[in-house]
Motif scaffolding. Structure first.
Motif, mmCIF file in Angstrom:
data_model
loop_
_atom_site.group_PDB
_atom_site.id
_atom_site.type_symbol
_atom_site.label_atom_id
_atom_site.label_comp_id
_atom_site.label_asym_id
_atom_site.label_seq_id
_atom_site.Cartn_x
_atom_site.Cartn_y
_atom_site.Cartn_z
ATOM 1 N N GLY A 221 0.759 -1.239 0.000
ATOM 2 C CA GLY A 221 0.000 0.000 0.000
ATOM 3 C C GLY A 221 0.786 1.284 0.000
ATOM 4 N N ARG A 222 2.068 1.240 -0.347
ATOM 5 C CA ARG A 222 2.858 2.471 -0.348
ATOM 6 C C ARG A 222 4.134 2.266 -1.149
ATOM 7 N NH1 ARG A 222 7.238 1.829 2.930
ATOM 8 N NH2 ARG A 222 7.112 0.117 4.453
ATOM 9 N N ILE A 223 4.741 3.373 -1.553
ATOM 10 C CA ILE A 223 6.064 3.360 -2.167
ATOM 11 C C ILE A 223 7.104 3.119 -1.078
ATOM 12 C CG2 ILE A 223 7.764 4.789 -3.377
ATOM 13 C CD1 ILE A 223 5.363 6.231 -4.680
ATOM 14 N N GLY A 224 8.134 2.358 -1.394
ATOM 15 C CA GLY A 224 9.167 2.052 -0.419
ATOM 16 C C GLY A 224 10.139 3.196 -0.219
ATOM 17 N N ASN A 225 10.907 3.121 0.849
ATOM 18 C CA ASN A 225 11.934 4.104 1.158
ATOM 19 C C ASN A 225 13.325 3.522 0.888
ATOM 20 O OD1 ASN A 225 10.158 6.188 2.172
ATOM 21 N ND2 ASN A 225 9.838 4.861 3.954
ATOM 22 N N THR A 226 14.272 4.397 0.608
ATOM 23 C CA THR A 226 15.620 3.940 0.256
ATOM 24 C C THR A 226 16.258 3.136 1.382
ATOM 25 O OG1 THR A 226 16.454 6.118 0.929
ATOM 26 C CG2 THR A 226 16.091 5.761 -1.415
ATOM 27 N N VAL A 244 23.816 -17.554 1.553
ATOM 28 C CA VAL A 244 22.898 -17.042 0.535
ATOM 29 C C VAL A 244 23.721 -16.580 -0.667
ATOM 30 C CG1 VAL A 244 21.112 -15.362 -0.014
ATOM 31 C CG2 VAL A 244 21.273 -16.286 2.313
ATOM 32 N N SER A 245 23.524 -17.235 -1.793
ATOM 33 C CA SER A 245 24.242 -16.847 -3.014
ATOM 34 C C SER A 245 23.448 -17.286 -4.234
ATOM 35 C CB SER A 245 25.637 -17.482 -3.047
ATOM 36 O OG SER A 245 26.409 -16.939 -4.109
ATOM 37 N N GLY A 246 23.568 -16.517 -5.299
ATOM 38 C CA GLY A 246 22.918 -16.854 -6.556
ATOM 39 C C GLY A 246 21.422 -16.655 -6.544
ATOM 40 N N THR A 247 20.940 -15.761 -5.698
ATOM 41 C CA THR A 247 19.501 -15.569 -5.600
ATOM 42 C C THR A 247 19.130 -14.114 -5.833
ATOM 43 O OG1 THR A 247 17.556 -16.170 -4.278
ATOM 44 C CG2 THR A 247 19.357 -15.061 -3.123
ATOM 45 N N SER A 248 17.839 -13.881 -6.024
ATOM 46 C CA SER A 248 17.328 -12.521 -6.153
ATOM 47 C C SER A 248 16.316 -12.273 -5.050
ATOM 48 C CB SER A 248 16.662 -12.305 -7.518
ATOM 49 O OG SER A 248 15.511 -13.122 -7.661
ATOM 50 N N VAL A 249 16.336 -11.059 -4.519
ATOM 51 C CA VAL A 249 15.396 -10.658 -3.480
ATOM 52 C C VAL A 249 14.605 -9.470 -4.008
ATOM 53 C CG1 VAL A 249 15.115 -9.802 -1.130
ATOM 54 C CG2 VAL A 249 16.929 -11.459 -1.644
ATOM 55 N N ASN A 250 13.292 -9.614 -4.076
ATOM 56 C CA ASN A 250 12.438 -8.521 -4.517
ATOM 57 C C ASN A 250 12.246 -7.526 -3.376
ATOM 58 O OD1 ASN A 250 12.100 -9.988 -6.873
ATOM 59 N ND2 ASN A 250 10.117 -10.814 -6.270
ATOM 60 N N ILE A 251 12.516 -6.274 -3.645
ATOM 61 C CA ILE A 251 12.237 -5.197 -2.678
ATOM 62 C C ILE A 251 11.199 -4.314 -3.341
ATOM 63 C CG2 ILE A 251 13.249 -3.417 -1.211
ATOM 64 C CD1 ILE A 251 15.967 -4.705 -1.617
ATOM 65 N N ASP A 252 9.941 -4.733 -3.237
ATOM 66 C CA ASP A 252 8.891 -4.160 -4.071
ATOM 67 C C ASP A 252 7.531 -4.074 -3.381
ATOM 68 O OD1 ASP A 252 8.305 -6.854 -3.936
ATOM 69 O OD2 ASP A 252 7.732 -7.024 -6.036
ATOM 70 N N GLY A 253 7.477 -4.358 -2.085
ATOM 71 C CA GLY A 253 6.200 -4.312 -1.383
ATOM 72 C C GLY A 253 5.201 -5.343 -1.852
ATOM 73 N N GLY A 254 5.682 -6.402 -2.520
ATOM 74 C CA GLY A 254 4.798 -7.458 -3.004
ATOM 75 C C GLY A 254 4.213 -7.215 -4.377
ATOM 76 N N MET A 255 4.710 -6.196 -5.096
ATOM 77 C CA MET A 255 4.107 -5.786 -6.359
ATOM 78 C C MET A 255 4.329 -6.783 -7.496
ATOM 79 S SD MET A 255 4.573 -2.134 -8.346
ATOM 80 C CE MET A 255 6.303 -2.404 -8.701
ATOM 81 N N LEU A 256 5.512 -7.392 -7.550
ATOM 82 C CA LEU A 256 5.825 -8.291 -8.665
ATOM 83 C C LEU A 256 4.955 -9.537 -8.656
ATOM 84 C CD1 LEU A 256 9.717 -8.370 -9.046
ATOM 85 C CD2 LEU A 256 8.048 -7.447 -10.643
ATOM 86 N N GLY A 257 4.676 -10.057 -9.830
ATOM 87 C CA GLY A 257 3.912 -11.277 -9.939
ATOM 88 C C GLY A 257 4.759 -12.529 -9.930
ATOM 89 N N THR A 258 6.079 -12.373 -9.701
ATOM 90 C CA THR A 258 6.987 -13.502 -9.672
ATOM 91 C C THR A 258 7.783 -13.498 -8.383
ATOM 92 O OG1 THR A 258 8.739 -12.234 -10.744
ATOM 93 C CG2 THR A 258 7.269 -13.482 -12.168
ATOM 94 N N LEU A 259 8.303 -14.669 -8.014
ATOM 95 C CA LEU A 259 9.149 -14.769 -6.830
ATOM 96 C C LEU A 259 10.527 -14.185 -7.113
ATOM 97 C CD1 LEU A 259 8.250 -18.374 -5.655
ATOM 98 C CD2 LEU A 259 7.561 -16.222 -4.605
#
Length: 259
Positions: A221-226, A244-259
């Motif tokens: 429900g909001r834009i993220g902060n830096t 933890v290596s070779g992975t991606s972490v979404n920092i998007d507030g749940g917006m993306l439709g993919t993991l």
């Protein structure tokens, strides 16, 4: 939680503002030595002053353009000369270029790839030997969610970001035996100069909080902060993320439709 960053040394590109600047602040607060680089010396000096004010600690400033391979080599060498080692690289330099396919010139394609992809390649190439010398390290390639699910009119950014994700996975496989971890963070809507400009042009009557909460496509429900992005990056380069290596972490507030 002990992050194990005391005495480590980090180089952050595109660190005169935004996520790069906040990441530098969090790393120095955790006891790391930090080099910040960007193309504008005045903005770098302002960033260093901000970090000093907020943390009481100084960072090393190097003006550099990561689209130039020689500059990538120079900023890595300067960091090692200053601190004696290099443990962490955050490839953060980048801009948002989003256009329809037929509106992207060959020059713009090349500029975008030079900045976001080859900048990360060259900085990593010169950083890795120094990480090997200290027994390992951590590299973060800052990319964007549209690299996973590119919408229309998202070129060339979506392509260069997707390439950055592939680079991350391949590097993690090759560098894992050297105890060098490589990950990416995929940024969604995070407060930036570009978003603030949209706010002031479209809804100057609203406070930032009111404008931020207008983004209905974001489940949180909001834009993220830096700083919310910087905290994740700080964790990923720390000993707390040692497996933890070779992975991606979404920092998007749940917006993306993919993991």
């Amino acid at each position: 939680m002990e992050l194990g960053l005391q005495g480590k040394v980090a180089l952050i590109t595109g660190a005169s503002k935004g996520i790069g600047l906040e990441t530098a602040l969090y790393l120095v607060k955790e006891g790391a030595g930090v080099t910040i680089c960007a193309r504008n010396q005045d903005r770098l000096e302002e960033a260093a002053a901000y970090i000093l004010e907020q943390s009481g600690k100084e960072v090393f400033v190097v003006e550099a353009d990561v689209t130039n391979e020689e500059d990538c080599q120079r900023v890595v060498a300067a960091t090692v000369e200053k601190y004696g080692r290099l443990d962490i690289l955050v490839n953060n330099a980048g801009t948002s270029q989003a256009h329809p396919f037929d509106k992207v010139s060959p020059e713009l394609w090349q500029q975008d790839l030079d900045l976001k992809l080859f900048g990360a390649i060259h900085c990593s190439r010169y950083a890795v030997p120094h990480m090997r010398q200290v027994g390992g390290g951590a590299i973060i390639n800052v990319t964007a969610g549209i690299g996973k699910t590119p919408p229309a009119s998202s070129l060339p950014t979506s392509v260069s970001r997707a390439a950055g994700m592939a680079l991350t996975k391949a590097m993690s496989k090759d560098l894992g035996p050297d105890n060098i971890r490589v990950n990416t963070v995929c940024i969604g809507l995070i407060r930036s100069e570009q978003i603030e400009k949209r706010w002031k042009n479209q809804n100057p009557e609203l406070s930032w909080e009111e404008f931020s909460h207008k983004e209905r496509q974001i489940p949180l429900g909001r834009i993220g902060n830096t700083d919310e992005a910087a905290k994740v990056i700080t964790f990923l380069v720390s000993d707390a993320a040692s497996y933890v290596s070779g992975t991606s972490v979404n920092i998007d507030g749940g917006m993306l439709g993919t993991l």
